[in-house]
Design a protein around this motif. Structure first.
Motif, short mmCIF file in Angstrom:
data_model
loop_
_atom_site.label_atom_id
_atom_site.label_comp_id
_atom_site.label_asym_id
_atom_site.label_seq_id
_atom_site.Cartn_x
_atom_site.Cartn_y
_atom_site.Cartn_z
N ASN A 205 -48.10 9.76 47.33
CA ASN A 205 -49.21 9.86 48.27
C ASN A 205 -50.53 9.72 47.54
O ASN A 205 -50.59 9.67 46.31
CB ASN A 205 -49.15 11.18 49.06
CG ASN A 205 -49.11 12.39 48.14
OD1 ASN A 205 -49.78 12.41 47.11
ND2 ASN A 205 -48.31 13.39 48.50
N ALA A 206 -51.61 9.68 48.31
CA ALA A 206 -52.93 9.45 47.73
C ALA A 206 -53.34 10.56 46.78
O ALA A 206 -53.95 10.32 45.74
CB ALA A 206 -53.97 9.29 48.84
N CYS A 207 -53.00 11.80 47.12
CA CYS A 207 -53.37 12.94 46.28
C CYS A 207 -52.67 12.88 44.93
O CYS A 207 -53.30 13.07 43.88
CB CYS A 207 -53.05 14.25 47.00
SG CYS A 207 -53.50 15.73 46.08
N ALA A 208 -51.36 12.61 44.95
CA ALA A 208 -50.61 12.53 43.69
C ALA A 208 -51.11 11.37 42.84
O ALA A 208 -51.22 11.49 41.62
CB ALA A 208 -49.12 12.36 43.99
N ARG A 209 -51.43 10.26 43.49
CA ARG A 209 -51.95 9.11 42.75
C ARG A 209 -53.28 9.44 42.10
O ARG A 209 -53.54 9.08 40.95
CB ARG A 209 -52.10 7.92 43.69
CG ARG A 209 -52.58 6.66 43.00
CD ARG A 209 -52.43 5.43 43.89
NE ARG A 209 -53.18 5.56 45.13
CZ ARG A 209 -52.64 5.76 46.32
NH1 ARG A 209 -51.32 5.87 46.43
NH2 ARG A 209 -53.38 5.86 47.40
N CYS A 210 -54.14 10.15 42.80
CA CYS A 210 -55.44 10.53 42.25
C CYS A 210 -55.28 11.49 41.08
O CYS A 210 -55.97 11.36 40.06
CB CYS A 210 -56.29 11.15 43.35
SG CYS A 210 -57.94 11.67 42.82
N VAL A 211 -54.35 12.45 41.21
CA VAL A 211 -54.12 13.42 40.13
C VAL A 211 -53.59 12.71 38.88
O VAL A 211 -54.03 12.98 37.75
CB VAL A 211 -53.15 14.52 40.59
CG1 VAL A 211 -52.74 15.40 39.42
CG2 VAL A 211 -53.80 15.37 41.67
N LEU A 212 -52.64 11.80 39.08
CA LEU A 212 -52.08 11.08 37.94
C LEU A 212 -53.15 10.25 37.23
O LEU A 212 -53.26 10.28 36.00
CB LEU A 212 -50.95 10.16 38.42
CG LEU A 212 -49.55 10.77 38.51
CD1 LEU A 212 -48.58 9.77 39.10
CD2 LEU A 212 -49.07 11.25 37.16
N LYS A 213 -53.94 9.52 37.99
CA LYS A 213 -54.97 8.70 37.37
C LYS A 213 -56.03 9.55 36.68
O LYS A 213 -56.54 9.17 35.62
CB LYS A 213 -55.63 7.81 38.44
CG LYS A 213 -54.72 6.70 38.95
CD LYS A 213 -55.46 5.79 39.92
CE LYS A 213 -54.57 4.64 40.37
NZ LYS A 213 -55.27 3.75 41.34
N SER A 214 -56.35 10.70 37.27
CA SER A 214 -57.32 11.60 36.63
C SER A 214 -56.79 12.12 35.31
O SER A 214 -57.52 12.18 34.31
CB SER A 214 -57.66 12.75 37.57
OG SER A 214 -58.22 12.28 38.78
N CYS A 215 -55.52 12.53 35.29
CA CYS A 215 -54.92 13.03 34.05
C CYS A 215 -54.88 11.94 32.98
O CYS A 215 -55.17 12.19 31.81
CB CYS A 215 -53.52 13.58 34.32
SG CYS A 215 -53.47 15.06 35.34
#
Length: 653
Positions: free
Chosen positions: A471-481
């Motif tokens: 989902n969008a949230c998991a994708r954002c967290v992964l890219k941020s990390c």
């Protein structure tokens, strides 16, 4: 950590007695021992794969029944066609070589050991029979006679028709199709952005048609990079202005040329478009428009950045002048990228060969298709994880050795008052100190980078596997990390490089050197920012100049080549290679500037130019400092703040 710590004992009595490089001590010995043990483990993995027969299976190849080609084999209960004598069958032949398993990266076909590869295309089963009778090389499974090849019951046991002409791969004894067009589907599956498969074929044909031009342009980028390093040595005072002028001229000229070519081809389509190549000409016209627009945007942004940074060019000129003198006295610094690249290539070749050995190591087991497949069971199946960590750590170790070598040579140059008393080869002297005293420090610094790289690579792998599923949230967290780890890696790389310089000066262990380097960087934050901003920007201009020169030459050559196809891929390959070469060479110059700054900071603190406390630094650098202090006083800021920027690295005790 390390041996006795006596590098800074001379500074404990007084400032005047501080003499860098006179005392040497071993640093971070436990980390050196750990690195040696790790390398022994890497050697064990290679030895294990060779001892289990993986080397023979990799080089000679094996069939789908567990037999190694070119030798006698032991019989296995799992496979009735095992235990055959393949002394005269030295090549591996795949019944369907174009049937690729993209997920598992394997050829989904029965493999046989044959005496010779079919050098001509075999269109019918009769041709296969004649080939077996004439050459004594059966292309169907071993339990079939040539007279039985035409039987309907042998479907799947004989090669798929037509059998493409093939030739053995040198050193690896595999029959590979001469025409690799059957692998086009594999390439198309990897390139997801191509909606029309014909585009991919035109791109590949463009590369093949222009291969001589690509090779020549790659050599041109190497020559330009070497020439720029020579220019830096002799005309460092005017180099900044030359680079600025050439960049302005190149950006304007390149942008104008692209728009001119676009307008010319658009106004006279009949001269450039033939009836046989309408799609190619249209693609080139569209590519020219994209190139022209991109070049225009790039030129505008470049001019704005140069306008903002024009007042800080004087600092860069002083730094480049001193660094140019370093290259005059230490000419072997120019060749450091070659030695480092050579060492990396040797290690990567060893690593890839060992990885291939691991892929064929273990015992033969029956897969879902009933064919032989070699796998490693138990704890040893996780050896490839250890092998991957070794790839990162040892690669970073080799790069860190280059940084320590450059730092040691520049430190020797800076703190030698009479340059006539320099060692005959300061680079070799620096390598000698590295091997004798500081390998542990390099191992520890490279291991820290490895600890940051591995989690980032794991997150990148997870992100690629979950692409389109998360989902969008998991994708954002992964890219941020991933972004945070990338920033941390860059910061640690910069700190490590300065820590190696501190070790070269004080002969302290990694942690102490990193702390000293961090303190001096923080206390001189404004000057560090100026050096990194302006200096890195000017080096970036040099890289851009080399890329633009190579790319512009490529545009001219491809434009006047009569049998060209699509330009996109050849130009991308050439420009990427040119940037890589320019980065390798100019990164050495960047290292020299950073090392000089740390030496300059220590020199300014412990010496003031008075009798008995003479400066080590070059006169040009001191002239800049004096001029900058005068300018600050005239501006009402005074010179005290500027003087306080330069703090010592050596701690008082």
């Amino acid at each position: 950590m390390g041996c006795c710590s006596s590098a800074s004992s001379a500074a404990q009595s007084s400032k005047r007695e501080w003499k860098p490089l006179e005392d040497r001590s071993c640093t971070d010995i436990p980390w050196l021992l750990l690195f040696i043990l790790f390398c022994i483990g890497m050697g064990f993995i290679c030895g294990f794969s060779v001892a289990t027969g993986a080397a023979a299976r990799l080089v000679s190849g094996y069939d789908s029944f567990g037999n190694v080609c070119g030798q006698k084999n032991a019989e296995s209960e799992l496979f009735p066609l095992s235990g055959m004598d393949h002394t005269h069958r030295k090549y591996v032949f795949f019944l369907d070589p174009c049937n690729l398993d993209l997920i598992n990266r394997k050829i989904k076909s029965i493999a046989l050991c044959v005496a010779a590869c079919p050098t001509q295309e075999l269109k019918t089963i009769s041709d296969v029979q004649k080939f077996a009778e004439i050459n004594g090389s059966a292309l169907c499974t071993y339990n079939l006679k040539p007279s039985e090849y035409a039987s309907p019951a042998v479907i799947g046991l004989c090669p798929r028709l037509p059998v493409p002409a093939s030739a053995p791969i040198p050193f690896f004894h595999r029959c590979a199709p001469v025409n690799i067009s059957c692998y086009a589907k594999f390439a198309e599956a990897l390139i997801t952005f191509v909606s029309d498969n014909s585009v991919l074929h035109r791109l590949i044909s463009g590369v093949m048609t222009s291969k001589e031009i690509i090779l020549g342009l790659c050599l041109l980028s190497l020559v330009l990079s070497m020439s720029l390093m020579v220019i830096i040595r002799y005309i460092s005072r005017v180099l900044v202005w030359i680079l600025t002028f050439l960049l302005i001229l190149g950006s304007l000229g390149g942008t104008g040329l692209l728009w001119w070519l676009y307008a010319k081809q658009r106004k006279s389509p009949k001269e450039t478009i033939t009836s046989e190549q309408p799609q190619i000409a249209e693609a080139n016209l569209r590519a020219l428009l994209i190139y022209a627009i991109s070049a225009t945007v790039f030129t505008v942004i470049l001019f704005l950045v140069m306008l903002v940074m024009r007042k800080r060019v004087a600092l860069t000129i002083a730094l480049f002048h001193v660094a140019g003198k370093v290259f005059i006295h230490l000419p072997l610094l120019v060749f450091q990228p070659f030695w480092t690249f050579f060492a990396l290539v040797l290690f990567w070749v060893y690593w890839i060969m060992t990885l291939l050995f691991l892929g064929t190591a273990g015992t033969a087991v029956e897969n879902e298709r009933g064919l032989a497949e070699f796998t490693v069971s138990g704890p040893l199946q996780y050896m490839w994880w250890y092998h991957v960590v070794g790839l990162i750590w040892i690669s970073e170790f080799i790069l860190a050795c280059q940084q320590m070598t450059v730092a040691g040579a520049v430190v020797t140059y800076y703190f030698t008052r009479d340059k006539r008393n320099l060692p005959f080869t300061p680079i070799l002297a620096s390598i000698n100190r590295l091997i004798r005293y500081h390998l542990g420090t390099v191992a520890k610094g490279s291991f820290i980078i490895t600890l940051v790289k591995i989690p980032r690579m794991i997150l990148m792998y997870i992100h690629s596997q979950l692409k389109g599923k998360e989902n969008a949230c998991a994708r954002c967290v992964l890219k941020s990390c991933i972004c945070c780890l990338w920033c941390l890696e860059k910061c640690l790389n910069y700190l490590n490089q300065n820590a190696y310089t501190a070790t070269a000066i004080n002969s302290t262990n990694f942690c102490t050197s990193a702390k000293d380097a961090f303190v001096i960087l923080v206390e001189n934050a404004l000057r560090v920012a100026a050096i990194n901003t302006v200096g890195d920007f000017m080096l970036f201009l040099g890289k851009v100049l080399i890329v633009c020169g190579t790319g512009l030459t490529g545009v001219m050559l491809l434009n006047y080549q009569q049998d060209y196809t699509v330009w996109v891929l050849p130009l991308i390959i050439v420009c990427l290679f040119a940037f890589l070469v320019a980065h390798c060479f100019l990164s050495i110059y960047e290292m020299v500037v950073d090392v000089l700054f740390l030496c300059f900071a220590i020199d300014t603190k412990y010496n003031d130019g008075s009798p008995g406390r003479e400066f080590y630094m070059d006169k040009v650098l001191m002239e800049f400092v004096e001029n900058s202090r005068k300018a600050m006083k005239e501006a009402g800021k005074g010179g005290v703040a500027d003087a306080r920027e330069l703090k010592p690295m050596l701690r008082r005790r």
